[in-house]
Design a protein around this motif. Sequence first.
Motif, PDB file in Angstrom:
ATOM      1  N   THR A   1    -150.310   3.635  26.020  1.00  0.00           N
ATOM      2  CA  THR A   1    -149.911   4.486  27.149  1.00  0.00           C
ATOM      3  C   THR A   1    -151.028   4.641  28.178  1.00  0.00           C
ATOM      4  OG1 THR A   1    -150.505   6.459  25.893  1.00  0.00           O
ATOM      5  CG2 THR A   1    -148.192   5.788  25.852  1.00  0.00           C
TER       6      THR A   1
ATOM      7  N   ARG B   1    -151.470   5.721   9.537  1.00  0.00           N
ATOM      8  CA  ARG B   1    -150.936   6.727  10.472  1.00  0.00           C
ATOM      9  C   ARG B   1    -151.891   6.939  11.641  1.00  0.00           C
ATOM     10  NH1 ARG B   1    -150.128  10.372   5.963  1.00  0.00           N
ATOM     11  NH2 ARG B   1    -148.270   9.656   4.912  1.00  0.00           N
ATOM     12  N   HIS B   2    -153.188   7.026  11.315  1.00  0.00           N
ATOM     13  CA  HIS B   2    -154.206   7.209  12.357  1.00  0.00           C
ATOM     14  C   HIS B   2    -154.193   6.011  13.313  1.00  0.00           C
ATOM     15  CE1 HIS B   2    -158.199   8.964  13.598  1.00  0.00           C
ATOM     16  NE2 HIS B   2    -158.192   7.798  14.222  1.00  0.00           N
ATOM     17  N   ARG B   3    -154.151   4.796  12.756  1.00  0.00           N
ATOM     18  CA  ARG B   3    -154.106   3.592  13.587  1.00  0.00           C
ATOM     19  C   ARG B   3    -152.890   3.590  14.499  1.00  0.00           C
ATOM     20  NH1 ARG B   3    -151.940  -1.368  10.711  1.00  0.00           N
ATOM     21  NH2 ARG B   3    -150.131  -0.033  11.021  1.00  0.00           N
ATOM     22  N   ASN B   4    -151.742   3.995  13.981  1.00  0.00           N
ATOM     23  CA  ASN B   4    -150.525   4.014  14.809  1.00  0.00           C
ATOM     24  C   ASN B   4    -150.631   5.011  15.953  1.00  0.00           C
ATOM     25  OD1 ASN B   4    -149.472   2.073  13.135  1.00  0.00           O
ATOM     26  ND2 ASN B   4    -148.204   3.482  11.954  1.00  0.00           N
ATOM     27  N   ARG B   5    -151.253   6.175  15.676  1.00  0.00           N
ATOM     28  CA  ARG B   5    -151.444   7.154  16.756  1.00  0.00           C
ATOM     29  C   ARG B   5    -152.386   6.619  17.825  1.00  0.00           C
ATOM     30  NH1 ARG B   5    -151.477  10.809  12.327  1.00  0.00           N
ATOM     31  NH2 ARG B   5    -153.750  10.820  12.330  1.00  0.00           N
ATOM     32  N   ILE B   6    -153.486   5.988  17.392  1.00  0.00           N
ATOM     33  CA  ILE B   6    -154.440   5.423  18.349  1.00  0.00           C
ATOM     34  C   ILE B   6    -153.796   4.282  19.127  1.00  0.00           C
ATOM     35  CG2 ILE B   6    -156.646   4.175  18.548  1.00  0.00           C
ATOM     36  CD1 ILE B   6    -157.046   7.088  17.902  1.00  0.00           C
ATOM     37  N   HIS B   7    -152.973   3.481  18.472  1.00  0.00           N
ATOM     38  CA  HIS B   7    -152.295   2.371  19.161  1.00  0.00           C
ATOM     39  C   HIS B   7    -151.359   2.903  20.245  1.00  0.00           C
ATOM     40  CE1 HIS B   7    -149.278  -0.978  19.482  1.00  0.00           C
ATOM     41  NE2 HIS B   7    -150.435  -1.608  19.712  1.00  0.00           N
ATOM     42  N   HIS B   8    -150.628   3.947  19.918  1.00  0.00           N
ATOM     43  CA  HIS B   8    -149.735   4.547  20.918  1.00  0.00           C
ATOM     44  C   HIS B   8    -150.542   5.065  22.108  1.00  0.00           C
ATOM     45  CE1 HIS B   8    -146.311   6.622  22.611  1.00  0.00           C
ATOM     46  NE2 HIS B   8    -147.034   7.730  22.663  1.00  0.00           N
ATOM     47  N   LYS B   9    -151.650   5.721  21.802  1.00  0.00           N
ATOM     48  CA  LYS B   9    -152.517   6.252  22.855  1.00  0.00           C
ATOM     49  C   LYS B   9    -153.089   5.122  23.718  1.00  0.00           C
ATOM     50  CE  LYS B   9    -155.489   9.932  22.321  1.00  0.00           C
ATOM     51  NZ  LYS B   9    -156.672  10.601  21.736  1.00  0.00           N
TER      52      LYS B   9
ATOM     53  N   ASN C   1    -153.022   7.160   5.167  1.00  0.00           N
ATOM     54  CA  ASN C   1    -153.534   8.022   6.240  1.00  0.00           C
ATOM     55  C   ASN C   1    -154.180   7.208   7.349  1.00  0.00           C
ATOM     56  OD1 ASN C   1    -152.689  10.366   4.995  1.00  0.00           O
ATOM     57  ND2 ASN C   1    -154.610  10.671   3.918  1.00  0.00           N
TER      58      ASN C   1
ATOM     59  N   HIS D   1    -159.968   3.233  24.017  1.00  0.00           N
ATOM     60  CA  HIS D   1    -158.894   3.452  23.050  1.00  0.00           C
ATOM     61  C   HIS D   1    -158.555   2.144  22.336  1.00  0.00           C
ATOM     62  CE1 HIS D   1    -157.442   7.225  25.404  1.00  0.00           C
ATOM     63  NE2 HIS D   1    -158.487   7.476  24.628  1.00  0.00           N
TER      64      HIS D   1
END
Length: 166
Positions: free
Chosen positions: A99, A88-96, A85, A105
């Motif tokens: 961008t 997954r959280h790290r990957n979402r923050i990395h994408h954010k 989990n 961020h």
Amino acid sequence: MAFKTFKQHSFKRQIRDFKRADYEGLKNQLNDTDWDDVVFNSNNINDVYMNFVKTFESTVNRYIPTKTITVRPNDKPFMNNLIRNKIRHRNRIHHKAKTSNNPDHWKKFREIRNEIISLVRKAKDDYKCKLTSQLIDKNIPPGKWWRIAKSVSNFTKNRDSPFFGT
């Protein structure tokens, strides 16, 4: 020539939840069953076997519940849901962070990344300690002991030894 490797996908499996089993009820039900009437009422051995299996299975299903688990064949043995989990959280923050290019961020991403590194190191250490304690156990079967010893030591047979003709 390129070889293709196929990733094994995760899948769901039903297993028995023995922690929530009613062993006393199961024992009483099996003791109260009239096996002569239910199972041994035929002269055909196949019918006797099928009656026994059907009766036993239905009793076990009544007193030992099942649960659905997800089997992930490609996971490392120390991997757990918390680490998964967090990744997954790290990957979402990395994408954010990529961008938006916002320093806040990026800071949050680094914090979560470092937390994951710590969790993975701790999980690996715990896993190695568990394997080591199993190696010390005197009651472990020899085959299992050697499997664990080889996995801990990374021992492999070296066929390219200088002693075997090169």
